[in-house]
Motif scaffolding. Structure first.
Motif, PDB file in Angstrom:
ATOM      1  N   PRO A   1     -11.885  17.465  22.923  1.00 36.08           N
ATOM      2  CA  PRO A   1     -12.150  17.642  21.487  1.00 36.08           C
ATOM      3  C   PRO A   1     -13.463  18.384  21.219  1.00 36.08           C
ATOM      4  O   PRO A   1     -13.520  19.261  20.343  1.00 36.08           O
TER       5      PRO A   1
ATOM      6  N   GLU B   1     -13.740  22.255  19.509  1.00 33.03           N
ATOM      7  CA  GLU B   1     -14.607  22.452  18.341  1.00 33.03           C
ATOM      8  C   GLU B   1     -15.642  23.536  18.619  1.00 33.03           C
ATOM      9  O   GLU B   1     -15.877  24.423  17.793  1.00 33.03           O
TER      10      GLU B   1
ATOM     11  N   SER C   1     -14.064  26.948  18.588  1.00 33.45           N
ATOM     12  CA  SER C   1     -13.765  27.447  17.235  1.00 33.45           C
ATOM     13  C   SER C   1     -15.030  27.961  16.556  1.00 33.45           C
ATOM     14  O   SER C   1     -14.977  28.953  15.813  1.00 33.45           O
TER      15      SER C   1
ATOM     16  N   TRP D   1      -6.517  18.823  19.037  1.00 38.88           N
ATOM     17  CA  TRP D   1      -6.227  19.952  18.160  1.00 38.88           C
ATOM     18  C   TRP D   1      -7.477  20.335  17.380  1.00 38.88           C
ATOM     19  O   TRP D   1      -8.394  19.525  17.198  1.00 38.88           O
ATOM     20  N   VAL D   2      -7.488  21.561  16.899  1.00 40.57           N
ATOM     21  CA  VAL D   2      -8.558  22.040  16.026  1.00 40.57           C
ATOM     22  C   VAL D   2      -7.925  22.935  14.968  1.00 40.57           C
ATOM     23  O   VAL D   2      -6.954  23.653  15.245  1.00 40.57           O
TER      24      VAL D   2
ATOM     25  N   VAL E   1     -11.112  18.581  13.760  1.00 39.18           N
ATOM     26  CA  VAL E   1     -10.748  18.314  15.149  1.00 39.18           C
ATOM     27  C   VAL E   1     -10.142  16.924  15.246  1.00 39.18           C
ATOM     28  O   VAL E   1     -10.566  15.996  14.541  1.00 39.18           O
TER      29      VAL E   1
END
Length: 365
Positions: free
Chosen positions: A100, A104, A107, A138-139, A184
């Motif tokens: 995670p 992040e 991104s 996921w993001v 996130v």
């Protein structure tokens, strides 16, 4: 192993440089599928989709990601391609944090990279699902969506749209610069599929998703096909792109390469070369077109060939040896190019229809 960010980013940008102007898909049974379509109204497809797989500290890692160029700007597609390439290049460069945190940070780097180039005038959404060993995260930035699908076909929207009221724009996007706050999250073990859609799809099929997921079951290709076709039948006012990945897939990545799938193509970046100092790369090889008038790959139609004639480029050496994974490259494609750095290898592998590899096909729409 050091993997210079600029080398991987340039390679990925070359893979993502073009989007089909009609329809193209890619799929590996029991793992993932993606489909993109220009739609019935827009003059250009500014959506980008990618699946990348590699080995990270002895564990197979993969990421499925979609980006949608915002605002209809002239370079929205380029911004989407830059966002995805910077995002994945960062994931390949670092592996010392939890997944995670990793997605992040990647991104944010994508946001910085896009902002440095366009200064907020162009941007894109970013929605990505990552798997590394047992970790799943996921993001999301923007209004593309990520859904989790359980074994019974139950659908949960994992993301919240970064949208202003009444559809007047986005609160944030990749390329906005300072102030970005990526969303996130972890993916529940009860979810066995992750689904990503651009707004050109989910604006039409959101309420139908549970029924579509149940009837498609584990046939990911059928799911993405039906979603895109519904979007087109309902008007297709925007580019339509969707991708789905099986979260508990047993796929294994290559120890020495990063495999990259985009709609209609399979690409391979050899990673062992990236320790070379000052290494640079651009992709040279064939690009399989989805247009019916071109039936054979042409050497001059590679993403690298679309550069400005005045822009210098260092072409990496390529190899035609068959990859050890999903498909076998034709013996004469791509061509071998001499370079001052022969240890830097990039292979662009065209699609062979009928194999267990990505395929492209012309839509009837």
């Amino acid at each position: 192993m050091s993997r210079p960010f600029a080398v991987v980013k340039e390679f990925l940008e070359s893979c993502l440089a073009h989007a089909p102007d009609r329809s193209a898909d890619a799929a590996i049974p029991e793992w993932f599928a993606m489909r993109t379509h220009q739609g019935n109204v827009r003059s250009e497809n500014q959506d980008r989709a990618v699946m990348a797989r590699w080995q990270d500290d002895g564990q197979t890692a993969w990421v499925l990601a979609v980006a949608d160029g915002i605002g209809g700007g002239s370079e929205g597609g380029a911004a989407a391609a830059t966002a995805l390439s910077a995002f994945i290049a960062d994931l390949l460069e670092f592996s010392d944090v939890s997944l995670p945190t990793h997605v992040e940070r990647a991104s944010r780097r994508a946001n910085q990279t896009v902002h440095e180039r366009w200064r907020g005038k162009e941007g894109s959404t970013l929605s990505a699902v990552g798997v590394r060993g047992e970790q799943r995260a996921w993001v999301n930035v923007g209004d593309s969506r990520i859904y989790g699908i359980d074994a019974q076909g139950g659908v949960s929207q994992l993301t919240q749209d970064d949208s202003l009221p009444l559809g007047r724009g986005l609160v944030q996007f990749i390329g906005i610069g300072q102030g970005l706050v990526p969303h996130v999250g972890l993916i529940s073990p009860t979810h066995h599929l992750a689904l990503i859609t651009t707004d050109g799809v989910h604006q039409y099929v959101d309420l139908l998703l549970p029924a579509l997921a149940r009837t498609a079951q584990r046939n990911s290709s059928a799911l993405v096909d039906r979603m895109v076709h519904i979007a087109l039948w309902c008007g297709g006012e925007d580019n339509a792109t969707t991708a789905v990945g099986l979260l508990d897939s047993s796929q294994e990545g290559s120890q020495a390469a990063c495999d990259v799938w985009t709609p209609g193509q399979h690409h391979r970046l050899v990673l062992g070369c990236l320790d070379a100092p000052n290494a640079t790369a651009s992709v040279s090889g064939s690009r399989k077109s989805t247009k019916p008038r071109r039936t054979t790959p042409k050497r001059g139609n590679s993403p690298a060939a679309s550069r400005s004639k005045s822009e210098p480029a260092t072409v990496a050496s390529t190899t035609t040896s068959p990859p050890p994974s999903d498909s076998e490259a034709p013996p004469n494609d791509p061509s071998t190019h001499p370079d001052k750095r022969p240890d830097l290898q990039v292979t662009l592998e065209p699609i062979t229809p009928g194999q267990d590899s990505p395929s492209s096909k012309q839509s009837d729409s």
